[in-house]
Design a protein around this motif. Structure first.
Motif, PDB file in Angstrom:
ATOM      1  N   GLN A 134       3.651   9.004  -4.746  1.00 48.59           N
ATOM      2  CA  GLN A 134       2.996   9.065  -3.455  1.00 48.59           C
ATOM      3  C   GLN A 134       1.942  10.165  -3.404  1.00 48.59           C
ATOM      4  O   GLN A 134       1.013  10.102  -2.615  1.00 48.59           O
ATOM      5  CB  GLN A 134       4.034   9.278  -2.344  1.00 48.59           C
ATOM      6  CG  GLN A 134       4.950   8.067  -2.130  1.00 48.59           C
ATOM      7  CD  GLN A 134       5.994   8.338  -1.082  1.00 48.59           C
ATOM      8  OE1 GLN A 134       6.111   9.465  -0.578  1.00 48.59           O
ATOM      9  NE2 GLN A 134       6.771   7.313  -0.730  1.00 48.59           N
ATOM     10  N   SER A 184      -7.677  -1.331  -5.090  1.00 45.65           N
ATOM     11  CA  SER A 184      -7.444  -2.505  -4.246  1.00 45.65           C
ATOM     12  C   SER A 184      -7.545  -2.111  -2.779  1.00 45.65           C
ATOM     13  O   SER A 184      -7.650  -0.935  -2.429  1.00 45.65           O
ATOM     14  CB  SER A 184      -6.066  -3.089  -4.539  1.00 45.65           C
ATOM     15  OG  SER A 184      -5.062  -2.148  -4.186  1.00 45.65           O
ATOM     16  N   GLU A 185      -7.507  -3.123  -1.928  1.00 46.35           N
ATOM     17  CA  GLU A 185      -7.624  -2.854  -0.494  1.00 46.35           C
ATOM     18  C   GLU A 185      -6.452  -2.034   0.015  1.00 46.35           C
ATOM     19  O   GLU A 185      -6.610  -1.182   0.890  1.00 46.35           O
ATOM     20  CB  GLU A 185      -7.722  -4.178   0.268  1.00 46.35           C
ATOM     21  CG  GLU A 185      -7.984  -4.006   1.757  1.00 46.35           C
ATOM     22  CD  GLU A 185      -8.194  -5.324   2.459  1.00 46.35           C
ATOM     23  OE1 GLU A 185      -8.395  -5.312   3.673  1.00 46.35           O
ATOM     24  OE2 GLU A 185      -8.160  -6.364   1.782  1.00 46.35           O
ATOM     25  N   THR A 186      -5.268  -2.239  -0.559  1.00 48.46           N
ATOM     26  CA  THR A 186      -4.101  -1.467  -0.117  1.00 48.46           C
ATOM     27  C   THR A 186      -4.192  -0.016  -0.562  1.00 48.46           C
ATOM     28  O   THR A 186      -3.639   0.873   0.077  1.00 48.46           O
ATOM     29  CB  THR A 186      -2.825  -2.104  -0.684  1.00 48.46           C
ATOM     30  OG1 THR A 186      -2.923  -2.183  -2.122  1.00 48.46           O
ATOM     31  CG2 THR A 186      -2.632  -3.503  -0.125  1.00 48.46           C
ATOM     32  N   GLN A 187      -4.884   0.242  -1.681  1.00 49.82           N
ATOM     33  CA  GLN A 187      -5.045   1.618  -2.168  1.00 49.82           C
ATOM     34  C   GLN A 187      -6.231   2.330  -1.530  1.00 49.82           C
ATOM     35  O   GLN A 187      -6.324   3.557  -1.589  1.00 49.82           O
ATOM     36  CB  GLN A 187      -5.235   1.616  -3.683  1.00 49.82           C
ATOM     37  CG  GLN A 187      -4.042   1.085  -4.461  1.00 49.82           C
ATOM     38  CD  GLN A 187      -4.383   0.899  -5.932  1.00 49.82           C
ATOM     39  OE1 GLN A 187      -5.506   0.533  -6.273  1.00 49.82           O
ATOM     40  NE2 GLN A 187      -3.408   1.139  -6.795  1.00 49.82           N
ATOM     41  N   LYS A 231      -5.942   5.391   0.723  1.00 50.78           N
ATOM     42  CA  LYS A 231      -5.491   6.657   0.132  1.00 50.78           C
ATOM     43  C   LYS A 231      -6.631   7.476  -0.461  1.00 50.78           C
ATOM     44  O   LYS A 231      -6.457   8.656  -0.754  1.00 50.78           O
ATOM     45  CB  LYS A 231      -4.453   6.376  -0.957  1.00 50.78           C
ATOM     46  CG  LYS A 231      -3.217   5.646  -0.486  1.00 50.78           C
ATOM     47  CD  LYS A 231      -2.264   5.407  -1.643  1.00 50.78           C
ATOM     48  CE  LYS A 231      -1.023   4.653  -1.205  1.00 50.78           C
ATOM     49  NZ  LYS A 231      -0.091   4.412  -2.352  1.00 50.78           N
ATOM     50  N   SER A 290      -8.267 -10.275  -7.727  1.00 54.77           N
ATOM     51  CA  SER A 290      -8.304  -9.599  -6.434  1.00 54.77           C
ATOM     52  C   SER A 290      -9.674  -8.994  -6.173  1.00 54.77           C
ATOM     53  O   SER A 290     -10.422  -8.698  -7.099  1.00 54.77           O
ATOM     54  CB  SER A 290      -7.250  -8.484  -6.390  1.00 54.77           C
ATOM     55  OG  SER A 290      -5.963  -9.002  -6.637  1.00 54.77           O
TER      56      SER A 290
END
Length: 334
Positions: free
Chosen positions: A31, A251-254, A257, A302
């Motif tokens: 994390q 990626s979009e989820t990363q 961050k 992706s």
């Protein structure tokens, strides 16, 4: 039987607890960091002469490190140098002419003009006296003492002498007034035109120097002495030594961050124990399909976002296209 079974259960329980602790610690570490794979990228320059001509010298080879302002090549500019010398000589002549006009007439020139006027006036007076004498003789002899031809000749001589005296009078007046303002302005304009021509030739001569615009490494030497060049024909391909960056994709989820200025470390297989510090310098605002250089199979289909991690590679260990691993310190920024 019961004691060995209890002991085995205890050992299994301890192993399970250790595994849970290890997994929990790793999850916390994951994390705090985001690990991405990418490639080193460097800006490149196709360096060409500003002018056209024949290459006289090239002063760099492939692999040489060059500094900003260093002369890497020369064109043959001997013809331009001769033209510049000719233009300089013409400027010198025009400068002297302009000074002569600005200073006006010299005292000697005024004295000479006055002497010419006096001589012309004396000639005119003598011619007038000769005419008057002949006219007096003709009047006293009723035209028999002087021929008509002599009278006409004397009359013409008197007119010519008077005209010459008037001309010398005007010449003296012009000498006293000096050059016209228009003549001085015209001489100044001619001088400025010649100076501009010399400046153009000097600029073309300076274009015969091929100068490195920044600190760089010579990747390719594309021409040799004797080759003809134009501004559209590169001579060297240079790779800038600074800045360097690693191009990675998230990626979009990363994406949430990653922040601009976030600190990172970059490692390569060549120097695994010598990480290079960097920070996030660019995050693309447009999604794109994953490039083939990204080897993660599940990301190939992706949409991802490009991120550049900028570094100051003082040890010059990173090379163009080299695979690298980026470890982003999630939550940190400069």
């Amino acid at each position: 039987m019961k004691k060995p079974l209890i002991a085995a259960l205890v050992i299994m329980l301890l192993v399970l607890v250790a595994a849970l602790v290890w997994w929990h610690g790793r999850a916390n570490r994951d994390q705090d960091h985001l690990v991405l794979d990418g490639n080193v990228d460097i800006r490149q320059i196709s360096l060409a002469f500003d002018g056209s001509g024949r290459v006289l010298q090239l002063r760099a080879e492939e692999g040489d490190q060059v500094k900003a302002g260093q002369i890497l090549g020369l064109l043959d500019t001997r013809t331009l140098a001769l033209q510049a010398a000719q233009a300089q000589a013409q400027i010198d002549v025009q400068q002297q002419n302009l000074l002569r006009l600005q200073h006006g007439s010299r005292p000697q020139e005024l004295a000479q003009a006055k002497s010419r006027l006096v001589a012309a006036q004396a000639s005119a007076a003598k011619a007038a006296q000769d005419l008057a004498r002949l006219q007096d003789i003709a009047a006293k002899t009723q035209g028999h003492g002087v021929s008509p031809q002599d009278l006409d000749s004397a009359r013409s001589n008197a007119q010519v002498a008077k005209a010459q005296a008037d001309e010398q009078q005007q010449a003296l007046r012009l000498t006293e007034l000096g050059p016209r303002e228009e003549d001085i302005a015209g001489a100044e304009a001619q001088l400025q035109a010649s100076q501009a021509q010399l400046a153009v030739l000097t600029h073309e001569i300076n274009q015969g120097e091929l100068i490195a615009p920044a600190d760089a490494v010579v990747r390719s030497r594309l021409l040799e002495p004797g080759d003809m060049v134009t501004p559209q024909r590169p001579v060297f391909a240079l790779a800038l030594t600074q800045p360097k960056w690693v191009r990675v994709y998230v990626s979009e989820t990363q994406l949430a961050k990653v922040k601009p200025g976030m600190t990172a470390t970059v490692t390569t297989d060549t120097y695994p124990g010598q990480p290079v510090d960097g920070q996030v310098g660019y995050i693309s605002s447009v999604a794109e399909f994953t490039p083939k250089t990204v080897q993660t199979e599940e990301l190939r289909t992706s949409l991802v976002y490009e991120v550049r991690v900028v570094m100051q590679d003082s040890g010059n260990r990173l090379r163009l296209g080299q695979p690298a691993t980026v470890r982003l310190n999630v939550g940190s920024s400069r």
